[in-house]
Enzyme design. Structure first.
Site, mmCIF file in Angstrom:
data_model
loop_
_atom_site.group_PDB
_atom_site.id
_atom_site.type_symbol
_atom_site.label_atom_id
_atom_site.label_comp_id
_atom_site.label_asym_id
_atom_site.label_seq_id
_atom_site.Cartn_x
_atom_site.Cartn_y
_atom_site.Cartn_z
ATOM 1 N N TRP A 251 0.825 -1.014 -0.048
ATOM 2 C CA TRP A 251 -0.030 -0.159 -0.020
ATOM 3 C C TRP A 251 1.012 1.149 0.052
ATOM 4 C CZ3 TRP A 251 -5.005 1.974 1.404
ATOM 5 C CH2 TRP A 251 -6.042 1.156 1.269
ATOM 6 N N GLU B 141 -1.052 -6.730 7.719
ATOM 7 C CA GLU B 141 -0.405 -8.062 7.634
ATOM 8 C C GLU B 141 1.275 -8.141 8.164
ATOM 9 O OE1 GLU B 141 -2.337 -6.677 4.825
ATOM 10 O OE2 GLU B 141 -3.682 -8.086 5.767
ATOM 11 N N VAL C 63 2.783 2.523 5.487
ATOM 12 C CA VAL C 63 2.155 3.946 5.514
ATOM 13 C C VAL C 63 0.579 3.778 5.509
ATOM 14 C CG1 VAL C 63 1.904 6.124 4.129
ATOM 15 C CG2 VAL C 63 4.091 4.781 4.146
ATOM 16 N N LEU C 64 0.139 4.118 6.705
ATOM 17 C CA LEU C 64 -1.214 4.412 7.003
ATOM 18 C C LEU C 64 -1.821 5.786 6.848
ATOM 19 C CD1 LEU C 64 -1.528 1.828 9.785
ATOM 20 C CD2 LEU C 64 -2.924 1.689 7.969
ATOM 21 N N ILE C 65 -2.666 6.023 5.863
ATOM 22 C CA ILE C 65 -3.274 7.382 5.745
ATOM 23 C C ILE C 65 -4.569 7.252 5.828
ATOM 24 C CG2 ILE C 65 -3.430 9.111 3.840
ATOM 25 C CD1 ILE C 65 -0.799 8.088 2.507
ATOM 26 N N THR D 278 -12.859 7.061 6.890
ATOM 27 C CA THR D 278 -13.883 6.286 8.168
ATOM 28 C C THR D 278 -13.023 5.960 9.117
ATOM 29 O OG1 THR D 278 -12.774 4.007 7.094
ATOM 30 C CG2 THR D 278 -14.960 4.932 6.077
ATOM 31 N N HIS E 148 -11.934 3.136 9.900
ATOM 32 C CA HIS E 148 -10.943 2.066 9.560
ATOM 33 C C HIS E 148 -9.655 2.366 9.830
ATOM 34 C CE1 HIS E 148 -9.311 -0.739 6.038
ATOM 35 N NE2 HIS E 148 -9.844 -1.216 7.182
HETATM 36 O O1 LIG Z 1 -0.752 -0.385 4.350
HETATM 37 C C1 LIG Z 1 -1.957 0.111 4.544
HETATM 38 N N1 LIG Z 1 -3.144 -0.636 4.546
HETATM 39 C C2 LIG Z 1 -4.203 -0.304 4.677
HETATM 40 N N2 LIG Z 1 -5.291 -0.908 4.561
HETATM 41 C C3 LIG Z 1 -5.345 -2.398 4.138
HETATM 42 C C4 LIG Z 1 -5.038 -3.233 5.655
HETATM 43 O O2 LIG Z 1 -3.732 -2.940 6.099
HETATM 44 C C5 LIG Z 1 -4.957 -4.662 4.948
HETATM 45 O O3 LIG Z 1 -4.072 -5.103 4.309
HETATM 46 C C6 LIG Z 1 -6.418 -5.261 4.706
HETATM 47 O O4 LIG Z 1 -7.351 -4.847 5.718
HETATM 48 C C7 LIG Z 1 -6.321 -6.824 4.471
HETATM 49 O O5 LIG Z 1 -6.094 -7.436 5.658
HETATM 50 C C8 LIG Z 1 -4.923 1.166 4.717
HETATM 51 N N3 LIG Z 1 -5.871 1.780 4.593
HETATM 52 O O6 LIG Z 1 -6.903 1.007 4.631
HETATM 53 O O7 LIG Z 1 -5.919 3.148 4.559
HETATM 54 C C9 LIG Z 1 -3.492 2.041 4.530
HETATM 55 O O8 LIG Z 1 -3.530 3.456 4.265
HETATM 56 N N4 LIG Z 1 -2.376 1.480 4.434
#
Ligand SMILES: O=c1[nH]c(NC[C@H](O)[C@H](O)[C@H](O)CO)c([N+](=O)[O-])c(=O)[nH]1
Length: 205
Positions: free
Chosen positions: A27, A64, A131-133, A137, A139
């Site tokens: 991601w 993961e 990187v989480l953005i 929501t 989430h």
């Molecule tokens: O690495 C990320 N995963 C994200 N979601 C996926 C999550 O990490 C899992 O891969 C998915 O839920 C499947 O298990 C993100 N968002 O939803 O925004 C994100 O910003 N970054």
């Protein structure tokens, strides 16, 4: 800028005998790529870590990271114990092997003595990079909390130090800044690299 990050010790710590694992997400890959390269470059150039001793693996997303880190640590311990030839070589980011790619079966040359198949030791430290953005929501909040707790647990459960290299950003600009991609920020991947080497040496006492 007034970067309050990790202050690297004056004399760089020597990492020439360390094996480091980097697990990164796919991601936001351009930003992740910069962070991974920052960590690799610093460990190699500042801390003398050998490029072939840095193993890079990728996973779909941040959620993961804990599972993959834990699994790969345990596999590396088993392989070290068996003295088996470690199938995971170091790969550069674009050829990063992801977990479900079949490992090429490698058997020591016929007649080779076990000693000939250089056994690899278990990883001395792991860096989890993602990187989480924030989207629109909740989430984001749930993943950030789960990932943070999960990554801490991997270190505590396995006894192998794990560096938290996950950016939790409200905007993409924040992420670009922390990957040193906006011409103003600092690449936090560099700090995670030096941190992993320092923690690895703590672990090898
Ligand atoms: O690495 C990320 N995963 C994200 N979601 C996926 C999550 O990490 C899992 O891969 C998915 O839920 C499947 O298990 C993100 N968002 O939803 O925004 C994100 O910003 N970054």
């Amino acid at each position: 800028g007034d970067h309050h990050g990790l202050q690297a010790s004056e004399t760089p710590v020597d990492g020439s005998n360390l094996r480091i694992l980097i697990v990164h997400t796919r991601w936001n890959l351009p930003i992740v790529k910069a962070l991974v390269e920052g960590a690799q470059k610093t460990m190699i150039e500042v801390n003398n870590v050998k490029p072939e001793n840095i193993v890079v693996e990728s996973v779909p997303g941040a959620y993961e990271l804990p599972f993959a880190a834990h699994k790969l640590i345990e596999v590396s311990k088993v392989r070290a114990a068996d003295g088996a030839n470690d199938l995971m070589g170091s790969v550069n980011l674009l050829d990063g092997l992801n977990l479900n790619s079949p490992k090429p079966a490698s058997t020591p040359a016929a007649g080779a003595s076990p000693a000939a198949s250089k056994s690899k030791k278990a990883f001395d430290a792991v860096i989890c990079i993602g990187v989480l953005i924030k989207g629109s929501t909740m989430h984001f909040e749930y993943i950030c909390e789960a990932v943070t707790q999960g990554i801490m647990r991997v270190g505590l459960d396995t006894g192998i130090p794990v560096v938290f290299g996950v950016l939790t950003c409200l905007t993409e600009e924040q992420a670009l800044n922390r990957a040193g991609m906006d011409g103003k920020g600092h690449n936090h991947g560099e700090d995670w690299g030096t941190g992993a080497v320092e923690m690895a040496l703590l672990n090898t006492r």
